[in-house]
Design a protein around this motif. Structure first.
Motif, PDB file in Angstrom:
ATOM      1  N   ASP A   1       0.819  -1.218   0.000  1.00 32.52           N
ATOM      2  CA  ASP A   1       0.000   0.000   0.000  1.00 32.52           C
ATOM      3  C   ASP A   1       0.850   1.263   0.000  1.00 32.52           C
ATOM      4  OD1 ASP A   1       0.938   0.025   2.596  1.00 32.52           O
ATOM      5  OD2 ASP A   1      -1.002  -0.444   3.497  1.00 32.52           O
ATOM      6  N   GLU A   2       2.151   1.106   0.092  1.00 34.15           N
ATOM      7  CA  GLU A   2       3.094   2.210  -0.063  1.00 34.15           C
ATOM      8  C   GLU A   2       4.321   1.668  -0.769  1.00 34.15           C
ATOM      9  OE1 GLU A   2       4.029   5.591   2.951  1.00 34.15           O
ATOM     10  OE2 GLU A   2       5.662   4.145   3.172  1.00 34.15           O
ATOM     11  N   ILE A   3       4.837   2.452  -1.697  1.00 36.22           N
ATOM     12  CA  ILE A   3       5.964   1.988  -2.495  1.00 36.22           C
ATOM     13  C   ILE A   3       6.993   3.106  -2.596  1.00 36.22           C
ATOM     14  CG2 ILE A   3       4.884   2.688  -4.680  1.00 36.22           C
ATOM     15  CD1 ILE A   3       6.041   0.100  -5.924  1.00 36.22           C
ATOM     16  N   VAL A   4       8.259   2.746  -2.574  1.00 34.46           N
ATOM     17  CA  VAL A   4       9.338   3.727  -2.685  1.00 34.46           C
ATOM     18  C   VAL A   4       9.830   3.720  -4.129  1.00 34.46           C
ATOM     19  CG1 VAL A   4      11.541   4.525  -1.772  1.00 34.46           C
ATOM     20  CG2 VAL A   4       9.961   3.277  -0.292  1.00 34.46           C
ATOM     21  N   VAL A   5       9.850   4.903  -4.739  1.00 32.71           N
ATOM     22  CA  VAL A   5      10.108   4.990  -6.175  1.00 32.71           C
ATOM     23  C   VAL A   5      11.227   5.977  -6.472  1.00 32.71           C
ATOM     24  CG1 VAL A   5       7.665   4.504  -6.562  1.00 32.71           C
ATOM     25  CG2 VAL A   5       8.462   6.879  -6.618  1.00 32.71           C
ATOM     26  N   ASN A   6      11.669   5.957  -7.729  1.00 32.09           N
ATOM     27  CA  ASN A   6      12.593   6.981  -8.201  1.00 32.09           C
ATOM     28  C   ASN A   6      11.801   8.149  -8.800  1.00 32.09           C
ATOM     29  OD1 ASN A   6      11.780   5.856 -10.694  1.00 32.09           O
ATOM     30  ND2 ASN A   6      13.566   4.515 -10.742  1.00 32.09           N
ATOM     31  N   SER A   7      12.494   9.158  -9.251  1.00 31.98           N
ATOM     32  CA  SER A   7      11.799  10.349  -9.755  1.00 31.98           C
ATOM     33  C   SER A   7      12.651  11.012 -10.830  1.00 31.98           C
ATOM     34  CB  SER A   7      11.538  11.332  -8.614  1.00 31.98           C
ATOM     35  OG  SER A   7      10.839  12.466  -9.087  1.00 31.98           O
ATOM     36  N   LEU A   8      12.121  11.026 -12.075  1.00 36.62           N
ATOM     37  CA  LEU A   8      12.866  11.599 -13.195  1.00 36.62           C
ATOM     38  C   LEU A   8      11.980  12.481 -14.073  1.00 36.62           C
ATOM     39  CD1 LEU A   8      14.818   8.349 -14.194  1.00 36.62           C
ATOM     40  CD2 LEU A   8      15.821  10.427 -13.220  1.00 36.62           C
ATOM     41  N   HIS A   9      10.851  12.930 -13.534  1.00 31.06           N
ATOM     42  CA  HIS A   9       9.883  13.641 -14.367  1.00 31.06           C
ATOM     43  C   HIS A   9       9.704  15.084 -13.928  1.00 31.06           C
ATOM     44  CE1 HIS A   9       6.477  13.676 -11.395  1.00 31.06           C
ATOM     45  NE2 HIS A   9       7.234  12.742 -10.856  1.00 31.06           N
ATOM     46  N   HIS A  10       9.235  15.926 -14.868  1.00 30.65           N
ATOM     47  CA  HIS A  10       8.824  17.275 -14.501  1.00 30.65           C
ATOM     48  C   HIS A  10       7.440  17.591 -15.061  1.00 30.65           C
ATOM     49  CE1 HIS A  10       9.258  19.640 -18.285  1.00 30.65           C
ATOM     50  NE2 HIS A  10      10.054  18.640 -18.612  1.00 30.65           N
ATOM     51  N   GLN A  11       6.837  16.668 -15.809  1.00 28.72           N
ATOM     52  CA  GLN A  11       5.440  16.748 -16.179  1.00 28.72           C
ATOM     53  C   GLN A  11       4.658  15.753 -15.335  1.00 28.72           C
ATOM     54  OE1 GLN A  11       5.601  16.009 -20.536  1.00 28.72           O
ATOM     55  NE2 GLN A  11       5.024  18.154 -20.795  1.00 28.72           N
ATOM     56  N   SER A  12       3.345  15.964 -15.222  1.00 27.75           N
ATOM     57  CA  SER A  12       2.517  15.002 -14.489  1.00 27.75           C
ATOM     58  C   SER A  12       1.063  15.138 -14.937  1.00 27.75           C
ATOM     59  CB  SER A  12       2.615  15.227 -12.976  1.00 27.75           C
ATOM     60  OG  SER A  12       1.962  16.428 -12.598  1.00 27.75           O
ATOM     61  N   VAL A  13       0.266  14.175 -14.547  1.00 25.99           N
ATOM     62  CA  VAL A  13      -1.158  14.175 -14.890  1.00 25.99           C
ATOM     63  C   VAL A  13      -1.868  15.326 -14.183  1.00 25.99           C
ATOM     64  CG1 VAL A  13      -3.316  12.884 -14.558  1.00 25.99           C
ATOM     65  CG2 VAL A  13      -1.259  11.717 -15.397  1.00 25.99           C
ATOM     66  N   ASP A  14      -2.698  16.027 -14.923  1.00 25.00           N
ATOM     67  CA  ASP A  14      -3.552  17.079 -14.368  1.00 25.00           C
ATOM     68  C   ASP A  14      -4.990  16.548 -14.357  1.00 25.00           C
ATOM     69  OD1 ASP A  14      -4.849  19.373 -13.561  1.00 25.00           O
ATOM     70  OD2 ASP A  14      -4.352  20.540 -15.343  1.00 25.00           O
ATOM     71  N   ARG A  15      -5.777  16.878 -15.366  1.00 25.72           N
ATOM     72  CA  ARG A  15      -7.142  16.351 -15.439  1.00 25.72           C
ATOM     73  C   ARG A  15      -7.118  14.928 -15.989  1.00 25.72           C
ATOM     74  NH1 ARG A  15      -9.167  19.282 -19.309  1.00 25.72           N
ATOM     75  NH2 ARG A  15      -9.373  17.589 -20.834  1.00 25.72           N
ATOM     76  N   LEU A  16      -7.825  14.057 -15.310  1.00 24.55           N
ATOM     77  CA  LEU A  16      -7.837  12.653 -15.706  1.00 24.55           C
ATOM     78  C   LEU A  16      -8.556  12.454 -17.030  1.00 24.55           C
ATOM     79  CD1 LEU A  16      -8.606  10.689 -12.422  1.00 24.55           C
ATOM     80  CD2 LEU A  16      -6.536  10.495 -13.818  1.00 24.55           C
ATOM     81  N   GLY A  17      -8.033  11.509 -17.816  1.00 22.21           N
ATOM     82  CA  GLY A  17      -8.688  11.110 -19.039  1.00 22.21           C
ATOM     83  C   GLY A  17      -9.880  10.208 -18.762  1.00 22.21           C
ATOM     84  N   GLU A  18     -10.729  10.051 -19.756  1.00 27.33           N
ATOM     85  CA  GLU A  18     -11.945   9.260 -19.624  1.00 27.33           C
ATOM     86  C   GLU A  18     -11.627   7.809 -19.272  1.00 27.33           C
ATOM     87  OE1 GLU A  18     -15.847   7.958 -22.322  1.00 27.33           O
ATOM     88  OE2 GLU A  18     -14.262   9.230 -23.159  1.00 27.33           O
ATOM     89  N   GLY A  19     -12.321   7.306 -18.265  1.00 29.92           N
ATOM     90  CA  GLY A  19     -12.168   5.910 -17.877  1.00 29.92           C
ATOM     91  C   GLY A  19     -10.959   5.609 -17.026  1.00 29.92           C
TER      92      GLY A  19
END
Length: 233
Positions: free
Chosen positions: A151-169
């Motif tokens: 239920d919790e995961i440790v991840v890496n991070s290489l992004h500077h964009q991200s999801v804003d409004r969710l797409g359909e479905g």
């Protein structure tokens, strides 16, 4: 069946992610076929699954965003990946999006992106690392939770964009402490999972390895069978 064939999209340029993606797919029981905008002879009918890999920014014109001067875009790759998603989304073909891949899955479904997360999440740490340094909370009753087994995961991070409004479905499957979307998935029973991090660089950790195992397992299954079990190895 023999090892299912998983198509993996990457930039046409050298990318260190490709061998790690191929290795992750192999460990999971599949075999990887690299797909780039310059590869014209890939037999798409032979693919049993699809991974949209990480890399360049997505063109802002595709989601109505503002163009950024420091963005590195690849219009040919955008076109390729959107066409692949259009081809495989309607079928039972399992699909995983990695970093950029999660974002373009959202755009394909009519969603939008934050072009620069730090312009929106001003208090978010400016973290850029291939090492597992960021803690991500997985939402309950999600495919991501069932597949990863945590239920919790440790991840890496290489992004500077991200999801804003969710797409359909689609629904949010995980967020970080700053509220940035770290995973999206389809609300239906098919394997349609996008993660904002790079699990291929963390193949030595069980929860990340299990995401690829889930993809390969779904690729082996008949069209009527969807996500049904999680490995504990």
């Amino acid at each position: 069946m023999s090892r299912p064939l998983i198509g993996v999209t990457t930039s046409a340029r050298f990318t260190p992610a490709w061998p790690f993606l191929a290795l992750s797919v192999w460990i999971a029981g599949g075999r990887a076929q690299r797909i780039t905008p310059k590869m014209q002879r890939v037999d798409l009918d032979a693919l049993d699954g699809l991974i949209i890999g990480g890399g360049d920014d997505i063109g802002a014109e595709l989601y109505g965003g503002a163009a950024m001067l420091n963005a590195r875009v690849d219009p040919l790759r955008d076109e390729l990946e959107l066409s692949l998603l259009d081809r495989f989304w309607r079928a039972a073909t399992p699909i995983m999006g990695v970093c950029r891949g999660a974002q373009i899955m959202n755009v394909f479904r009519g969603g939008t992106l934050h072009g620069d997360i730090h312009a929106v999440y001003v208090d978010a740490p400016k973290m850029r690392t291939v090492l597992p340094k960021k803690r991500v909370r997985i939402e309950p009753d999600t495919d991501l939770g069932r597949l990863s087994g945590v239920d919790e995961i440790v991840v890496n991070s290489l992004h500077h964009q991200s999801v804003d409004r969710l797409g359909e479905g689609l629904r949010v499957a995980a967020t970080d402490a700053s509220g940035i979307v770290q995973s999206v998935e389809e609300t239906g029973p098919r394997y349609r999972l996008g993660v904002q991090w790079h699990p291929e660089f963390l193949f030595y950790r069980g929860p990340h390895r299990r995401l690829f195992r889930g993809l390969v397992s779904a690729a082996k299954a008949p069209a009527a069978r969807m996500i049904s079990e999680t490995s504990t190895s």
